[in-house]
Design a protein around this motif. Structure first.
Motif, short mmCIF file in Angstrom:
data_model
loop_
_atom_site.label_atom_id
_atom_site.label_comp_id
_atom_site.label_asym_id
_atom_site.label_seq_id
_atom_site.Cartn_x
_atom_site.Cartn_y
_atom_site.Cartn_z
N PHE A 129 0.99 -1.08 0.12
CA PHE A 129 0.06 -0.16 0.17
C PHE A 129 0.68 1.17 -0.01
O PHE A 129 0.52 2.49 -0.80
CB PHE A 129 -1.00 -0.07 1.09
CG PHE A 129 -1.51 1.27 1.42
CD1 PHE A 129 -2.67 1.67 0.87
CD2 PHE A 129 -1.30 2.13 2.35
CE1 PHE A 129 -3.09 2.89 1.14
CE2 PHE A 129 -1.72 3.37 2.87
CZ PHE A 129 -2.89 3.79 1.86
N ASP A 136 2.64 1.48 -3.25
CA ASP A 136 1.59 1.60 -4.33
C ASP A 136 2.07 0.51 -5.24
O ASP A 136 2.04 0.89 -6.75
CB ASP A 136 1.14 2.89 -4.73
CG ASP A 136 -0.16 2.93 -5.63
OD1 ASP A 136 -0.71 2.20 -5.40
OD2 ASP A 136 -0.25 3.56 -6.51
N PHE A 174 -2.34 -2.97 -7.16
CA PHE A 174 -1.98 -1.56 -6.93
C PHE A 174 -1.27 -1.28 -8.39
O PHE A 174 -0.58 -2.10 -8.85
CB PHE A 174 -0.72 -1.31 -5.60
CG PHE A 174 -1.35 -1.51 -4.64
CD1 PHE A 174 -2.15 -0.87 -4.02
CD2 PHE A 174 -1.26 -2.84 -3.83
CE1 PHE A 174 -2.77 -0.88 -2.50
CE2 PHE A 174 -1.67 -3.14 -2.44
CZ PHE A 174 -2.54 -2.13 -2.02
N TRP A 204 -3.54 7.00 -3.41
CA TRP A 204 -4.26 6.16 -2.26
C TRP A 204 -5.87 6.62 -1.99
O TRP A 204 -6.29 7.79 -2.51
CB TRP A 204 -3.30 6.31 -0.72
CG TRP A 204 -1.88 5.64 -1.04
CD1 TRP A 204 -1.60 4.48 -1.05
CD2 TRP A 204 -0.88 6.71 -1.24
NE1 TRP A 204 -0.19 4.59 -1.07
CE2 TRP A 204 0.34 5.67 -1.36
CE3 TRP A 204 -0.57 8.00 -1.61
CZ2 TRP A 204 1.48 6.36 -1.60
CZ3 TRP A 204 0.52 8.43 -1.78
CH2 TRP A 204 1.59 7.63 -1.78
N ASP A 233 -8.34 1.43 -0.05
CA ASP A 233 -7.02 0.62 0.09
C ASP A 233 -6.65 0.55 1.65
O ASP A 233 -6.26 -0.33 2.20
CB ASP A 233 -5.90 1.31 -0.84
CG ASP A 233 -6.09 1.14 -2.26
OD1 ASP A 233 -6.85 0.43 -2.34
OD2 ASP A 233 -5.68 1.97 -3.00
N VAL A 242 -6.05 -2.54 4.22
CA VAL A 242 -4.99 -2.63 5.13
C VAL A 242 -5.56 -3.02 6.37
O VAL A 242 -4.92 -4.00 7.36
CB VAL A 242 -4.03 -1.46 5.00
CG1 VAL A 242 -2.87 -1.53 6.04
CG2 VAL A 242 -3.41 -1.30 3.58
#
Length: 277
Positions: free
Chosen positions: A157, A160, A216, A222, A226, A230
């Motif tokens: 994340f 990305d 991603f 973001w 997302d 997480v």
């Protein structure tokens, strides 16, 4: 013509020597060490000692197999075309995955050594301690694997990018079957009582898992979805631990039912209140 008959004493001696041949070889070749080990084997201490050694060997084998699988997967990942940012992030995830083999091996070894030190009698050792130990091992190993996977997903994340996060499958198939006994036993009990709907509810609860995967694009944009994914990856860790302790509680419940029933069979009594009027 007189035929001389063999001496009966000599025949008996030869017959006895034939019967004693295995024992003679055993004494001469093996010096009776194997026999002494079997004769002196203690069903209480001996089984626990060997059980402790087996779990130590299993922990080392799992460690080696995990490291080989993780490193092989990383080499395959880095051989494919990827951006520099993805490769940089994948170095970190690879290190995390390589590290995960250490606590997993420690869990197996520590639980095995704890099992080898227990002294609750052989029946309790086999049907209670052994089963609950394997339930803990499977649950705790799964929790560690899920946590490392969530950390790798978090790095994906942040970067990305689709980083290397192919967590190696821990080879615990031998104890996974034992770890499934609580749910299998409870399902059997519910089915016998015609409570199949409770089985469905239980499966829904233990199968709860939030989505924890995402592709991603590398655009460094973001979004809230997302972030939720997480968070869901870490929620799965907690959910796995909850299922672990539910399994332990279920097995202790089923074991107590069986143990109390066996005690009642040995000394049956029917609580009937007799009142004189």
């Amino acid at each position: 013509m007189h035929i001389k008959k063999p001496n009966q004493t000599n025949m008996k001696k030869i017959y006895q020597q034939i019967l004693d041949f295995p024992q003679m070889v055993n004494q001469k070749v093996l010096n009776a060490q194997l026999n002494a080990a079997v004769d002196n084997f203690d069903s209480q201490h001996g089984v626990r000692s060997y059980t402790k050694s087996i779990y130590q060997i299993v922990s080392m084998a799992v460690f080696i197999l995990m490291e080989v699988a993780i490193i092989h997967g990383a080499m395959t990942y880095f051989s494919n075309p990827a951006t520099g940012l993805a490769k940089l992030g994948s170095v970190l995830t690879t290190l995390l995955l390589v590290y995960s083999a250490f606590p997993i091996a420690h869990i197996i070894r520590a639980r095995g050594e704890s099992l080898g030190a227990s002294h609750n009698g052989m029946v309790g050792f086999i049907f209670k301690d052994f089963v609950t130990t394997n339930i803990r091992i499977v649950g705790e190993v799964a929790a560690v694997g899920a946590f490392i996977g969530a950390c790798c997903f978090t790095l994906s994340f942040v970067f990305d990018s689709n980083l290397y996060n192919a967590a190696a499958e821990v080879p615990l198939s031998a104890v996974s079957g034992v770890a499934g006994l609580p749910m299998d036993g409870l399902n059997t009990l519910f089915n016998a009582l015609k409570l199949e709907y409770l089985t469905t509810v239980l499966h829904t609860f233990t199968g709860f898992k939030m989505a924890g995967t995402q592709n991603f694009t590398g655009d460094m944009l973001w979004n809230i979805n997302d972030v939720l994914l997480v968070g869901g990856a870490f929620v799965n860790v907690v959910a796995g631990l909850v299922v672990l302790y539910v399994n332990l509680a279920i097995y202790h419940f089923l074991y107590s039912i069986v143990a109390n029933f066996i005690k009642w069979i040995q000394s049956p009594s029917i609580p009937i209140s007799m009142k004189s009027k």
